[in-house]
Design a protein around this motif. Sequence first.
Motif, PDB file in Angstrom:
ATOM      1  N   LEU A 147       0.780  -1.149   0.113  1.00  0.00           N
ATOM      2  CA  LEU A 147       0.084  -0.004  -0.028  1.00  0.00           C
ATOM      3  C   LEU A 147       0.846   1.201   0.022  1.00  0.00           C
ATOM      4  CD1 LEU A 147      -2.850  -1.088   2.828  1.00  0.00           C
ATOM      5  CD2 LEU A 147      -3.028  -1.233   0.191  1.00  0.00           C
ATOM      6  N   PRO A 148       0.604   2.204  -0.829  1.00  0.00           N
ATOM      7  CA  PRO A 148       1.351   3.548  -0.706  1.00  0.00           C
ATOM      8  C   PRO A 148       1.113   4.193   0.470  1.00  0.00           C
ATOM      9  CG  PRO A 148      -0.741   3.928  -2.040  1.00  0.00           C
ATOM     10  CD  PRO A 148      -0.710   2.426  -1.616  1.00  0.00           C
ATOM     11  N   GLY A 149       2.215   4.803   1.067  1.00  0.00           N
ATOM     12  CA  GLY A 149       2.470   5.626   2.146  1.00  0.00           C
ATOM     13  C   GLY A 149       2.750   4.807   3.407  1.00  0.00           C
ATOM     14  N   PHE A 203      -7.561  -5.176   6.031  1.00  0.00           N
ATOM     15  CA  PHE A 203      -8.856  -5.338   4.946  1.00  0.00           C
ATOM     16  C   PHE A 203      -8.532  -4.570   3.804  1.00  0.00           C
ATOM     17  CE2 PHE A 203     -11.119  -2.299   8.123  1.00  0.00           C
ATOM     18  CZ  PHE A 203     -11.243  -1.331   7.214  1.00  0.00           C
ATOM     19  N   ILE A 204      -7.817  -3.442   3.950  1.00  0.00           N
ATOM     20  CA  ILE A 204      -7.444  -2.864   2.676  1.00  0.00           C
ATOM     21  C   ILE A 204      -6.589  -3.617   1.619  1.00  0.00           C
ATOM     22  CG2 ILE A 204      -6.359  -0.836   1.601  1.00  0.00           C
ATOM     23  CD1 ILE A 204      -7.483   0.967   3.999  1.00  0.00           C
ATOM     24  N   SER A 205      -5.621  -4.030   2.402  1.00  0.00           N
ATOM     25  CA  SER A 205      -4.730  -4.919   1.641  1.00  0.00           C
ATOM     26  C   SER A 205      -5.339  -6.211   0.913  1.00  0.00           C
ATOM     27  CB  SER A 205      -3.431  -5.449   2.348  1.00  0.00           C
ATOM     28  OG  SER A 205      -2.662  -4.412   3.191  1.00  0.00           O
ATOM     29  N   LEU A 206      -6.211  -6.925   1.802  1.00  0.00           N
ATOM     30  CA  LEU A 206      -6.890  -8.067   1.385  1.00  0.00           C
ATOM     31  C   LEU A 206      -7.719  -7.781   0.056  1.00  0.00           C
ATOM     32  CD1 LEU A 206      -8.084  -9.807   4.582  1.00  0.00           C
ATOM     33  CD2 LEU A 206      -6.619 -10.859   2.899  1.00  0.00           C
ATOM     34  N   SER A 207      -8.376  -6.294   0.160  1.00  0.00           N
ATOM     35  CA  SER A 207      -9.054  -5.869  -1.128  1.00  0.00           C
ATOM     36  C   SER A 207      -8.246  -5.734  -2.326  1.00  0.00           C
ATOM     37  CB  SER A 207      -9.870  -4.750  -0.511  1.00  0.00           C
ATOM     38  OG  SER A 207     -10.509  -4.858   0.554  1.00  0.00           O
ATOM     39  N   ARG A 241      -9.686   6.456   3.924  1.00  0.00           N
ATOM     40  CA  ARG A 241      -8.460   5.515   4.126  1.00  0.00           C
ATOM     41  C   ARG A 241      -8.182   4.757   2.749  1.00  0.00           C
ATOM     42  NH1 ARG A 241      -5.592   3.356   8.674  1.00  0.00           N
ATOM     43  NH2 ARG A 241      -6.736   4.928   9.851  1.00  0.00           N
ATOM     44  N   PHE A 242      -9.031   4.264   2.105  1.00  0.00           N
ATOM     45  CA  PHE A 242      -9.081   3.476   1.200  1.00  0.00           C
ATOM     46  C   PHE A 242      -8.641   4.514  -0.269  1.00  0.00           C
ATOM     47  CE2 PHE A 242     -11.852   0.034   2.610  1.00  0.00           C
ATOM     48  CZ  PHE A 242     -11.276  -1.065   1.773  1.00  0.00           C
ATOM     49  N   ARG A 243      -9.399   5.646   0.034  1.00  0.00           N
ATOM     50  CA  ARG A 243      -8.455   6.608  -1.219  1.00  0.00           C
ATOM     51  C   ARG A 243      -7.077   6.890  -0.870  1.00  0.00           C
ATOM     52  NH1 ARG A 243      -9.438   8.016  -5.528  1.00  0.00           N
ATOM     53  NH2 ARG A 243      -9.474  10.232  -5.598  1.00  0.00           N
ATOM     54  N   LYS A 244      -6.545   7.136   0.317  1.00  0.00           N
ATOM     55  CA  LYS A 244      -5.303   7.307   0.778  1.00  0.00           C
ATOM     56  C   LYS A 244      -4.459   6.489   0.385  1.00  0.00           C
ATOM     57  CE  LYS A 244      -2.491   8.898   4.798  1.00  0.00           C
ATOM     58  NZ  LYS A 244      -2.619   9.268   6.312  1.00  0.00           N
ATOM     59  N   ARG A 245      -5.004   5.193   0.402  1.00  0.00           N
ATOM     60  CA  ARG A 245      -4.258   3.693   0.011  1.00  0.00           C
ATOM     61  C   ARG A 245      -4.124   3.691  -1.265  1.00  0.00           C
ATOM     62  NH1 ARG A 245      -1.145   5.281   3.961  1.00  0.00           N
ATOM     63  NH2 ARG A 245      -1.712   4.716   6.077  1.00  0.00           N
ATOM     64  N   GLY A 246      -4.919   4.350  -2.254  1.00  0.00           N
ATOM     65  CA  GLY A 246      -4.610   4.204  -3.672  1.00  0.00           C
ATOM     66  C   GLY A 246      -5.775   3.792  -4.381  1.00  0.00           C
ATOM     67  N   PHE A 247      -6.929   3.515  -3.725  1.00  0.00           N
ATOM     68  CA  PHE A 247      -8.163   3.205  -4.532  1.00  0.00           C
ATOM     69  C   PHE A 247      -8.668   4.318  -5.061  1.00  0.00           C
ATOM     70  CE2 PHE A 247      -7.046  -0.591  -1.973  1.00  0.00           C
ATOM     71  CZ  PHE A 247      -7.760  -1.596  -2.613  1.00  0.00           C
ATOM     72  N   LYS A 248      -9.224   4.278  -6.393  1.00  0.00           N
ATOM     73  CA  LYS A 248      -9.685   5.365  -7.056  1.00  0.00           C
ATOM     74  C   LYS A 248     -11.142   5.185  -7.018  1.00  0.00           C
ATOM     75  CE  LYS A 248      -6.044   6.690  -9.850  1.00  0.00           C
ATOM     76  NZ  LYS A 248      -4.797   5.996  -9.465  1.00  0.00           N
ATOM     77  N   LYS A 272     -19.225   1.115  -7.861  1.00  0.00           N
ATOM     78  CA  LYS A 272     -17.888   1.466  -7.475  1.00  0.00           C
ATOM     79  C   LYS A 272     -17.260  -0.020  -7.265  1.00  0.00           C
ATOM     80  CE  LYS A 272     -17.780   5.791  -7.914  1.00  0.00           C
ATOM     81  NZ  LYS A 272     -17.117   6.445  -8.686  1.00  0.00           N
ATOM     82  N   LYS A 273     -15.783   0.219  -7.291  1.00  0.00           N
ATOM     83  CA  LYS A 273     -15.069  -1.226  -7.054  1.00  0.00           C
ATOM     84  C   LYS A 273     -15.163  -1.432  -5.439  1.00  0.00           C
ATOM     85  CE  LYS A 273     -12.569  -4.508  -8.299  1.00  0.00           C
ATOM     86  NZ  LYS A 273     -12.847  -5.545  -9.179  1.00  0.00           N
ATOM     87  N   VAL A 274     -15.109  -0.354  -4.676  1.00  0.00           N
ATOM     88  CA  VAL A 274     -15.192  -0.503  -3.280  1.00  0.00           C
ATOM     89  C   VAL A 274     -16.285   0.433  -2.691  1.00  0.00           C
ATOM     90  CG1 VAL A 274     -14.094  -0.014  -0.915  1.00  0.00           C
ATOM     91  CG2 VAL A 274     -12.807  -0.938  -2.769  1.00  0.00           C
ATOM     92  N   VAL A 275     -17.179  -0.229  -1.860  1.00  0.00           N
ATOM     93  CA  VAL A 275     -18.355   0.423  -1.202  1.00  0.00           C
ATOM     94  C   VAL A 275     -18.189   0.249   0.380  1.00  0.00           C
ATOM     95  CG1 VAL A 275     -20.830   0.640  -1.036  1.00  0.00           C
ATOM     96  CG2 VAL A 275     -19.749   0.141  -3.184  1.00  0.00           C
ATOM     97  N   VAL A 276     -18.266   1.345   1.004  1.00  0.00           N
ATOM     98  CA  VAL A 276     -18.222   1.418   2.276  1.00  0.00           C
ATOM     99  C   VAL A 276     -19.466   1.792   2.769  1.00  0.00           C
ATOM    100  CG1 VAL A 276     -17.142   2.377   4.477  1.00  0.00           C
ATOM    101  CG2 VAL A 276     -15.661   2.198   2.545  1.00  0.00           C
ATOM    102  N   GLY A 277     -20.283   0.988   3.524  1.00  0.00           N
ATOM    103  CA  GLY A 277     -21.661   1.075   3.790  1.00  0.00           C
ATOM    104  C   GLY A 277     -22.018   1.156   5.487  1.00  0.00           C
ATOM    105  N   MET A 278     -22.692   2.006   5.744  1.00  0.00           N
ATOM    106  CA  MET A 278     -23.206   1.845   7.001  1.00  0.00           C
ATOM    107  C   MET A 278     -24.162   0.784   7.233  1.00  0.00           C
ATOM    108  SD  MET A 278     -24.672   4.947   9.986  1.00  0.00           S
ATOM    109  CE  MET A 278     -23.588   6.024   9.096  1.00  0.00           C
TER     110      MET A 278
END
Length: 321
Positions: free
Chosen positions: A25-27, A61-65, A88-95, A130-136
Amino acid sequence: MIEPVVVSHYPVVPTVPWDGNPRLLPGIELRDYQISSIHKGLLKKRGVFRIPTAGGKSEIFISLSKILKKKTLVLTNSSNLLTQTALRFRKRGFKSVGVVGHLRPKDRKYLDEANIEVWNPLEPEEVFRKKVVVGMIQSLSGLIKQGQEEVLPFLRSIGVLHVDECHSLAAASQRMVVSRVPALYRFGYSGTPFHDSFQPEKNPRDLILLGLTGGMIVSLSHSYLIERKFIAPPHVYFQRISTPRIPHFRWKGVHASGIVRNEERNRIISQGALRLWHRGHKTLIIVGHKKQGAILMELIEKLGVKTYFSHGGKQVQEWNL
């Protein structure tokens, strides 16, 4: 005698390979136990990660994704976690990131600035693509109850499911969502996932978690993180409070007199915080009532120390520390 028949909904799937690169992951550079946890997730494909606060579960979990490269749903149970996780997903490179949930205006502002799509009932498919969805999880269960027709196909399209704070999965609204996600890869994360850590299979609430996510695959302790110097060892002190003698018998009155407006208690807290500050420590006081926070801030500032009082779910970006 009739032999039992075991039916699996999933074909045998080989483990997705990963070379264990700590710079996945970047950063950041992944810690060794995070790398081990990711390998276990890839091998087991489902299960619970018991990881305390500050253990770095988000990066797991971001790495697994990222490694699995499948449509991913991350379920949270608060708007703060919703916003923080998406950012956090955006910060780790997910667009390609979207969110579904009730948001405060300030949260929406942060997400808009990060170019993260927010669910709109007029165009629900935009977020669901979207490729990643964060849902409440409460919001998604509400959409299911309302009969929002796009929700069920979206849940059935998920390939990787992450459930943050999974110890709450026994709640009917949470089961309603998670049970409708047929993802092969499904993981729960919590510092205290099971009510009965020794025999979860004998606790009805734990059985629900076991059924929806699987058994424990990673168990990380506070003592391990302290030993590795990832978190500081705690020193716990108890202070006896002798006044006032409370005449109330209802909790509301007891709480107001004995905690919120208790002069002795607030004086001890403020003076203790001041002593720590003079020793060079940044000091955090956690209160359960805004009124008490305001009282403590006033007491400490009267002693000559500038104090900041955060309340109402303010994001860390707003804190002027």
